[in-house]
Design a protein around this motif. Structure first.
Motif, PDB file in Angstrom:
ATOM      1  N   UNK A   4      16.343   3.146   6.369  1.00 47.87           N
ATOM      2  CA  UNK A   4      16.775   3.216   7.380  1.00 47.87           C
ATOM      3  C   UNK A   4      15.690   3.812   8.647  1.00 47.87           C
ATOM      4  N   UNK A   5      14.369   4.109   8.107  1.00 49.42           N
ATOM      5  CA  UNK A   5      13.002   4.217   9.285  1.00 49.42           C
ATOM      6  C   UNK A   5      12.874   2.511   9.225  1.00 49.42           C
ATOM      7  N   UNK A   6      12.397   1.499   8.322  1.00 49.36           N
ATOM      8  CA  UNK A   6      12.937   0.451   8.939  1.00 49.36           C
ATOM      9  C   UNK A   6      13.481  -0.335  10.154  1.00 49.36           C
ATOM     10  N   UNK A   7      15.396   0.290   9.984  1.00 43.33           N
ATOM     11  CA  UNK A   7      16.109   0.071  11.099  1.00 43.33           C
ATOM     12  C   UNK A   7      15.131   0.556  12.221  1.00 43.33           C
ATOM     13  N   UNK A   8      14.844   1.821  12.660  1.00 38.48           N
ATOM     14  CA  UNK A   8      14.832   2.443  13.328  1.00 38.48           C
ATOM     15  C   UNK A   8      13.398   1.718  14.051  1.00 38.48           C
ATOM     16  N   UNK A   9      12.829   1.769  13.412  1.00 31.91           N
ATOM     17  CA  UNK A   9      11.629   1.027  13.902  1.00 31.91           C
ATOM     18  C   UNK A   9      11.163  -0.333  14.461  1.00 31.91           C
ATOM     19  N   UNK A  10      12.195  -0.960  13.839  1.00 30.09           N
ATOM     20  CA  UNK A  10      12.771  -2.551  13.868  1.00 30.09           C
ATOM     21  C   UNK A  10      13.276  -2.538  15.072  1.00 30.09           C
ATOM     22  N   UNK A  11      13.968  -1.667  14.976  1.00 27.16           N
ATOM     23  CA  UNK A  11      14.940  -1.881  17.168  1.00 27.16           C
ATOM     24  C   UNK A  11      13.320  -1.650  17.831  1.00 27.16           C
ATOM     25  N   UNK A  12      12.664  -0.734  17.579  1.00 29.07           N
ATOM     26  CA  UNK A  12      11.919  -0.166  18.901  1.00 29.07           C
ATOM     27  C   UNK A  12      10.633  -1.220  19.121  1.00 29.07           C
ATOM     28  N   UNK A  13      10.184  -1.822  18.445  1.00 30.53           N
ATOM     29  CA  UNK A  13       9.420  -3.196  17.773  1.00 30.53           C
ATOM     30  C   UNK A  13      10.858  -3.584  18.653  1.00 30.53           C
ATOM     31  N   UNK A  14      11.649  -4.418  18.743  1.00 27.60           N
ATOM     32  CA  UNK A  14      12.178  -5.780  19.375  1.00 27.60           C
ATOM     33  C   UNK A  14      12.935  -5.440  20.579  1.00 27.60           C
ATOM     34  N   UNK A  15      12.073  -4.356  21.084  1.00 31.41           N
ATOM     35  CA  UNK A  15      12.167  -3.809  22.185  1.00 31.41           C
ATOM     36  C   UNK A  15      10.928  -4.140  23.843  1.00 31.41           C
ATOM     37  N   UNK A  16      11.141  -5.174  24.107  1.00 35.72           N
ATOM     38  CA  UNK A  16      10.363  -6.095  25.041  1.00 35.72           C
ATOM     39  C   UNK A  16       9.796  -4.759  25.678  1.00 35.72           C
ATOM     40  N   UNK A  17      10.241  -4.021  26.418  1.00 33.38           N
ATOM     41  CA  UNK A  17       9.657  -3.286  27.141  1.00 33.38           C
ATOM     42  C   UNK A  17       9.237  -2.569  27.255  1.00 33.38           C
ATOM     43  N   UNK A  18       9.079  -1.275  26.184  1.00 34.17           N
ATOM     44  CA  UNK A  18       7.907  -0.347  25.110  1.00 34.17           C
ATOM     45  C   UNK A  18       7.403  -1.627  24.191  1.00 34.17           C
ATOM     46  N   UNK A  19       7.590  -2.840  23.739  1.00 37.60           N
ATOM     47  CA  UNK A  19       6.715  -3.148  22.420  1.00 37.60           C
ATOM     48  C   UNK A  19       6.157  -4.003  23.287  1.00 37.60           C
ATOM     49  N   UNK A  20       6.477  -4.361  24.282  1.00 39.19           N
ATOM     50  CA  UNK A  20       5.483  -5.884  25.077  1.00 39.19           C
ATOM     51  C   UNK A  20       6.154  -7.081  24.565  1.00 39.19           C
ATOM     52  N   UNK A  21       5.656  -8.492  25.349  1.00 35.07           N
ATOM     53  CA  UNK A  21       6.010  -9.508  25.061  1.00 35.07           C
ATOM     54  C   UNK A  21       5.291 -10.333  24.231  1.00 35.07           C
ATOM     55  N   UNK A  22       5.930 -11.441  22.981  1.00 35.14           N
ATOM     56  CA  UNK A  22       4.997 -11.904  21.733  1.00 35.14           C
ATOM     57  C   UNK A  22       4.970 -13.522  22.541  1.00 35.14           C
ATOM     58  N   UNK A  23       3.948 -14.134  21.881  1.00 34.62           N
ATOM     59  CA  UNK A  23       3.703 -15.344  22.420  1.00 34.62           C
ATOM     60  C   UNK A  23       4.318 -16.168  21.447  1.00 34.62           C
ATOM     61  N   UNK A  24       4.203 -17.673  21.574  1.00 38.84           N
ATOM     62  CA  UNK A  24       5.164 -18.659  20.698  1.00 38.84           C
ATOM     63  C   UNK A  24       4.935 -18.452  19.554  1.00 38.84           C
ATOM     64  N   UNK A  25       3.901 -18.005  18.883  1.00 35.58           N
ATOM     65  CA  UNK A  25       3.743 -17.820  17.506  1.00 35.58           C
ATOM     66  C   UNK A  25       4.767 -16.373  16.618  1.00 35.58           C
ATOM     67  N   UNK A  26       4.746 -15.790  17.897  1.00 40.31           N
ATOM     68  CA  UNK A  26       5.497 -14.447  17.344  1.00 40.31           C
ATOM     69  C   UNK A  26       4.632 -13.409  17.621  1.00 40.31           C
ATOM     70  N   UNK A  27       3.353 -13.404  17.490  1.00 40.18           N
ATOM     71  CA  UNK A  27       2.592 -12.287  18.169  1.00 40.18           C
ATOM     72  C   UNK A  27       2.410 -11.390  19.349  1.00 40.18           C
ATOM     73  N   UNK A  28       2.636 -10.262  19.241  1.00 44.36           N
ATOM     74  CA  UNK A  28       2.513  -9.808  21.089  1.00 44.36           C
ATOM     75  C   UNK A  28       1.667  -9.725  21.431  1.00 44.36           C
ATOM     76  N   UNK A  29       1.646 -10.061  22.831  1.00 37.46           N
ATOM     77  CA  UNK A  29       0.666  -9.902  23.757  1.00 37.46           C
ATOM     78  C   UNK A  29       0.028  -8.440  24.607  1.00 37.46           C
ATOM     79  N   UNK A  30      -1.289  -8.306  24.228  1.00 37.91           N
ATOM     80  CA  UNK A  30      -1.407  -7.138  24.623  1.00 37.91           C
ATOM     81  C   UNK A  30      -1.371  -6.765  26.475  1.00 37.91           C
ATOM     82  N   UNK A  31      -1.269  -5.874  27.062  1.00 33.59           N
ATOM     83  CA  UNK A  31      -0.727  -4.901  28.224  1.00 33.59           C
ATOM     84  C   UNK A  31       0.192  -5.468  28.435  1.00 33.59           C
ATOM     85  N   UNK A  32       1.523  -5.273  27.525  1.00 31.14           N
ATOM     86  CA  UNK A  32       3.035  -5.900  28.418  1.00 31.14           C
ATOM     87  C   UNK A  32       3.964  -4.983  28.034  1.00 31.14           C
ATOM     88  N   UNK A  33       3.391  -4.205  27.404  1.00 31.60           N
ATOM     89  CA  UNK A  33       4.988  -3.124  26.511  1.00 31.60           C
ATOM     90  C   UNK A  33       3.789  -1.969  27.007  1.00 31.60           C
TER      91      UNK A  33
END
Length: 197
Positions: A4-33
């Protein structure tokens, strides 16, 4: 963490507005969320030291405020805590003799540390309000995809029946002394029902 916690964290992490954009390797880019203000900072502890990567500041445990109090070097800090259920009771509406169901209440806390710098806005809740409003939008009347357990200790597969979120509120006065006074804190409470598949 629980599924259940995993589902909540994943939903938050998958949101670009909150968590930011990812590069082509799947790493999050700083200062984008909203949660990627710091360039140096949030290591994914699940990976080995050779493969550490920056991830959004979303925590599923509770007391990390001492590190904030002790570190004067951090200029900006925005993070979310989604640790543990406030209530978890059998659902009388969706449960039956042959099907288990649970009504769960969980608080998601949004934090923003004011930096007291003249070029940034302090002493208002605008940044933390943006975070909390986004959390509300992500969960209210939206499905929560609970993953199938892959650990032998778990034997139930759950699905969400419904999910509701209250609008963000300022942390109640009696709870404010739990956190550093430099932190703006807002709370979004989720109420959701899950049932065994």
């Amino acid at each position: 963490m629980s599924v259940i916690t995993d589902a909540i964290v994943k939903k938050l992490r998958d949101d670009e507005f909150l968590s930011g954009k990812k590069d082509s390797t799947g790493n999050y880019l700083p200062n984008t969320g909203l949660l990627s203000l710091m360039n140096e900072a949030y290591w994914d502890a699940a990976t080995s030291t050779e493969k550490q990567r920056i991830v959004p500041a979303i925590y599923s445990w509770q007391d990390y405020t001492p590190m904030i109090r002790n570190d004067q070097s951090k200029v900006h800090l925005a993070f979310i805590q989604c640790a543990g259920h406030v209530a978890d009771v059998p659902s009388l509406r969706f449960g039956s003799k042959t099907r288990r169901a649970r009504d769960i209440t969980r608080d998601i806390l949004c934090f923003y540390q004011q930096d007291k710098k003249p070029e940034t806005v302090d002493y208002d809740y605008s940044y933390v309000e943006k975070m909390a409003e986004r959390v509300y939008e992500l969960f209210d009347r939206k499905p929560l995809q609970i993953p199938i357990p892959d650990e032998p200790g778990h034997y139930t597969t759950w699905e969400t029946v419904k999910c509701r979120a209250n609008g963000p509120i300022v942390l109640p006065y009696e709870q404010q002394d739990r956190f550093d006074s430099r932190l703006d804190v807002m709370q979004v409470t989720l109420t959701f029902t899950i049932q065994a598949k």
